[in-house]
Scaffold this motif. Sequence first.
Motif, PDB file in Angstrom:
ATOM      1  N   LEU A  26       0.824  -1.211   0.000  1.00  0.00           N
ATOM      2  CA  LEU A  26       0.000   0.000   0.000  1.00  0.00           C
ATOM      3  C   LEU A  26       0.858   1.260   0.000  1.00  0.00           C
ATOM      4  CD1 LEU A  26      -2.801  -1.043   2.494  1.00  0.00           C
ATOM      5  CD2 LEU A  26      -3.078  -0.534   0.047  1.00  0.00           C
ATOM      6  N   ILE A  27       1.950   1.233   0.731  1.00  0.00           N
ATOM      7  CA  ILE A  27       2.844   2.399   0.754  1.00  0.00           C
ATOM      8  C   ILE A  27       3.509   2.550  -0.613  1.00  0.00           C
ATOM      9  CG2 ILE A  27       4.836   3.462   1.881  1.00  0.00           C
ATOM     10  CD1 ILE A  27       2.212   3.245   3.595  1.00  0.00           C
ATOM     11  N   TRP A  28       3.978   1.454  -1.198  1.00  0.00           N
ATOM     12  CA  TRP A  28       4.585   1.516  -2.538  1.00  0.00           C
ATOM     13  C   TRP A  28       3.616   2.083  -3.565  1.00  0.00           C
ATOM     14  CZ3 TRP A  28       9.230   2.072  -3.795  1.00  0.00           C
ATOM     15  CH2 TRP A  28      10.278   1.349  -3.227  1.00  0.00           C
ATOM     16  N   VAL A  29       2.377   1.618  -3.535  1.00  0.00           N
ATOM     17  CA  VAL A  29       1.378   2.061  -4.512  1.00  0.00           C
ATOM     18  C   VAL A  29       1.190   3.576  -4.453  1.00  0.00           C
ATOM     19  CG1 VAL A  29      -1.126   2.004  -4.960  1.00  0.00           C
ATOM     20  CG2 VAL A  29       0.144  -0.111  -4.691  1.00  0.00           C
ATOM     21  N   HIS A  30       1.343   4.150  -3.283  1.00  0.00           N
ATOM     22  CA  HIS A  30       1.104   5.585  -3.117  1.00  0.00           C
ATOM     23  C   HIS A  30       2.381   6.424  -3.165  1.00  0.00           C
ATOM     24  CE1 HIS A  30      -2.680   3.818  -1.832  1.00  0.00           C
ATOM     25  NE2 HIS A  30      -3.184   4.916  -2.348  1.00  0.00           N
ATOM     26  N   SER A  31       3.509   5.794  -3.440  1.00  0.00           N
ATOM     27  CA  SER A  31       4.738   6.567  -3.601  1.00  0.00           C
ATOM     28  C   SER A  31       4.868   7.025  -5.050  1.00  0.00           C
ATOM     29  CB  SER A  31       5.961   5.759  -3.168  1.00  0.00           C
ATOM     30  OG  SER A  31       6.176   4.687  -4.035  1.00  0.00           O
ATOM     31  N   ARG A  69       4.811  12.087   3.809  1.00  0.00           N
ATOM     32  CA  ARG A  69       3.951  12.498   2.697  1.00  0.00           C
ATOM     33  C   ARG A  69       3.370  11.270   1.977  1.00  0.00           C
ATOM     34  NH1 ARG A  69       6.944  16.417   1.393  1.00  0.00           N
ATOM     35  NH2 ARG A  69       8.407  15.229   0.154  1.00  0.00           N
ATOM     36  N   VAL A  70       4.197  10.267   1.743  1.00  0.00           N
ATOM     37  CA  VAL A  70       3.727   9.042   1.094  1.00  0.00           C
ATOM     38  C   VAL A  70       2.683   8.353   1.975  1.00  0.00           C
ATOM     39  CG1 VAL A  70       4.402   6.729   0.323  1.00  0.00           C
ATOM     40  CG2 VAL A  70       5.861   8.691  -0.208  1.00  0.00           C
ATOM     41  N   CYS A  71       2.961   8.259   3.269  1.00  0.00           N
ATOM     42  CA  CYS A  71       2.016   7.606   4.178  1.00  0.00           C
ATOM     43  C   CYS A  71       0.709   8.386   4.274  1.00  0.00           C
ATOM     44  CB  CYS A  71       2.652   7.438   5.556  1.00  0.00           C
ATOM     45  SG  CYS A  71       3.958   6.187   5.578  1.00  0.00           S
ATOM     46  N   GLU A  72       0.788   9.707   4.311  1.00  0.00           N
ATOM     47  CA  GLU A  72      -0.439  10.521   4.348  1.00  0.00           C
ATOM     48  C   GLU A  72      -1.279  10.279   3.096  1.00  0.00           C
ATOM     49  OE1 GLU A  72       1.244  14.396   4.900  1.00  0.00           O
ATOM     50  OE2 GLU A  72       1.371  14.142   7.078  1.00  0.00           O
ATOM     51  N   ARG A  73      -0.625  10.157   1.952  1.00  0.00           N
ATOM     52  CA  ARG A  73      -1.316   9.865   0.701  1.00  0.00           C
ATOM     53  C   ARG A  73      -2.015   8.505   0.795  1.00  0.00           C
ATOM     54  NH1 ARG A  73       3.132  10.092  -2.812  1.00  0.00           N
ATOM     55  NH2 ARG A  73       3.300  12.287  -2.297  1.00  0.00           N
ATOM     56  N   ALA A  74      -1.304   7.512   1.310  1.00  0.00           N
ATOM     57  CA  ALA A  74      -1.889   6.174   1.457  1.00  0.00           C
ATOM     58  C   ALA A  74      -3.065   6.201   2.433  1.00  0.00           C
ATOM     59  CB  ALA A  74      -0.826   5.184   1.929  1.00  0.00           C
ATOM     60  N   ARG A  76      -5.069   8.630   3.030  1.00  0.00           N
ATOM     61  CA  ARG A  76      -6.208   9.310   2.398  1.00  0.00           C
ATOM     62  C   ARG A  76      -6.913   8.434   1.368  1.00  0.00           C
ATOM     63  NH1 ARG A  76      -2.738  13.645   2.123  1.00  0.00           N
ATOM     64  NH2 ARG A  76      -2.347  13.274  -0.079  1.00  0.00           N
ATOM     65  N   HIS A  77      -6.153   7.604   0.668  1.00  0.00           N
ATOM     66  CA  HIS A  77      -6.700   6.921  -0.502  1.00  0.00           C
ATOM     67  C   HIS A  77      -6.924   5.409  -0.362  1.00  0.00           C
ATOM     68  CE1 HIS A  77      -6.419  10.616  -2.766  1.00  0.00           C
ATOM     69  NE2 HIS A  77      -5.167  10.737  -2.371  1.00  0.00           N
ATOM     70  N   ALA A  78      -6.324   4.775   0.612  1.00  0.00           N
ATOM     71  CA  ALA A  78      -6.463   3.318   0.751  1.00  0.00           C
ATOM     72  C   ALA A  78      -7.576   2.990   1.749  1.00  0.00           C
ATOM     73  CB  ALA A  78      -5.143   2.699   1.208  1.00  0.00           C
ATOM     74  N   PRO A  79      -8.683   2.436   1.281  1.00  0.00           N
ATOM     75  CA  PRO A  79      -9.787   2.111   2.194  1.00  0.00           C
ATOM     76  C   PRO A  79      -9.371   1.194   3.355  1.00  0.00           C
ATOM     77  CG  PRO A  79     -10.510   1.925  -0.072  1.00  0.00           C
ATOM     78  CD  PRO A  79      -9.022   2.130  -0.108  1.00  0.00           C
ATOM     79  N   LEU A  81      -6.817   1.314   5.063  1.00  0.00           N
ATOM     80  CA  LEU A  81      -6.116   2.073   6.108  1.00  0.00           C
ATOM     81  C   LEU A  81      -7.041   3.075   6.800  1.00  0.00           C
ATOM     82  CD1 LEU A  81      -2.667   2.716   4.379  1.00  0.00           C
ATOM     83  CD2 LEU A  81      -3.219   1.045   6.170  1.00  0.00           C
ATOM     84  N   ARG A  82      -8.319   3.005   6.507  1.00  0.00           N
ATOM     85  CA  ARG A  82      -9.279   3.917   7.139  1.00  0.00           C
ATOM     86  C   ARG A  82      -9.229   3.741   8.659  1.00  0.00           C
ATOM     87  NH1 ARG A  82     -13.460   3.323   3.815  1.00  0.00           N
ATOM     88  NH2 ARG A  82     -12.632   5.010   2.588  1.00  0.00           N
ATOM     89  N   GLY A  83      -9.146   4.844   9.379  1.00  0.00           N
ATOM     90  CA  GLY A  83      -9.081   4.806  10.840  1.00  0.00           C
ATOM     91  C   GLY A  83      -7.654   4.848  11.378  1.00  0.00           C
ATOM     92  N   TRP A  84      -6.676   4.644  10.519  1.00  0.00           N
ATOM     93  CA  TRP A  84      -5.273   4.722  10.925  1.00  0.00           C
ATOM     94  C   TRP A  84      -4.786   6.154  10.788  1.00  0.00           C
ATOM     95  CZ3 TRP A  84      -2.381   0.628  12.779  1.00  0.00           C
ATOM     96  CH2 TRP A  84      -3.001  -0.618  12.740  1.00  0.00           C
ATOM     97  N   HIS A  85      -3.735   6.514  11.524  1.00  0.00           N
ATOM     98  CA  HIS A  85      -3.156   7.855  11.422  1.00  0.00           C
ATOM     99  C   HIS A  85      -1.657   7.788  11.708  1.00  0.00           C
ATOM    100  CE1 HIS A  85      -3.908   7.380  15.737  1.00  0.00           C
ATOM    101  NE2 HIS A  85      -2.877   8.177  15.898  1.00  0.00           N
TER     102      HIS A  85
END
Length: 89
Positions: A26-31, A69-74, A76-79, A81-85
């Motif tokens: 998931l992190i790779w996909v959003h980098s 920045r990459v993690c924040e993107r993930a 925001r966009h990866a369902p 990861l909803r609820g994680w921060h």
Amino acid sequence: MHLVAVTLARPDPAPSQLTAATVTDLIWVHSRPEDRVEHIRTRVDPDLYRIAAAIIADTPDAAVANLRRVCERALRHAPSLRGWHLVPA
């Protein structure tokens, strides 16, 4: 290149349903190329994801900023990861 780490957490103490490989993917996909991520490794604990990355940057602070920045993107966009921060630095 700098080795940096961030932690993702969630307020719900239920165990994570994602594997380390899935979180890494998931992190790779959003980098993006401009993030200059070279390698990612994730450790999954029950309510934490510890993400370490090798990032090409001028300073360690810049590398951490890129990874955040990459993690924040993930987040925001990866369902899944909803609820994680991101845990504050």
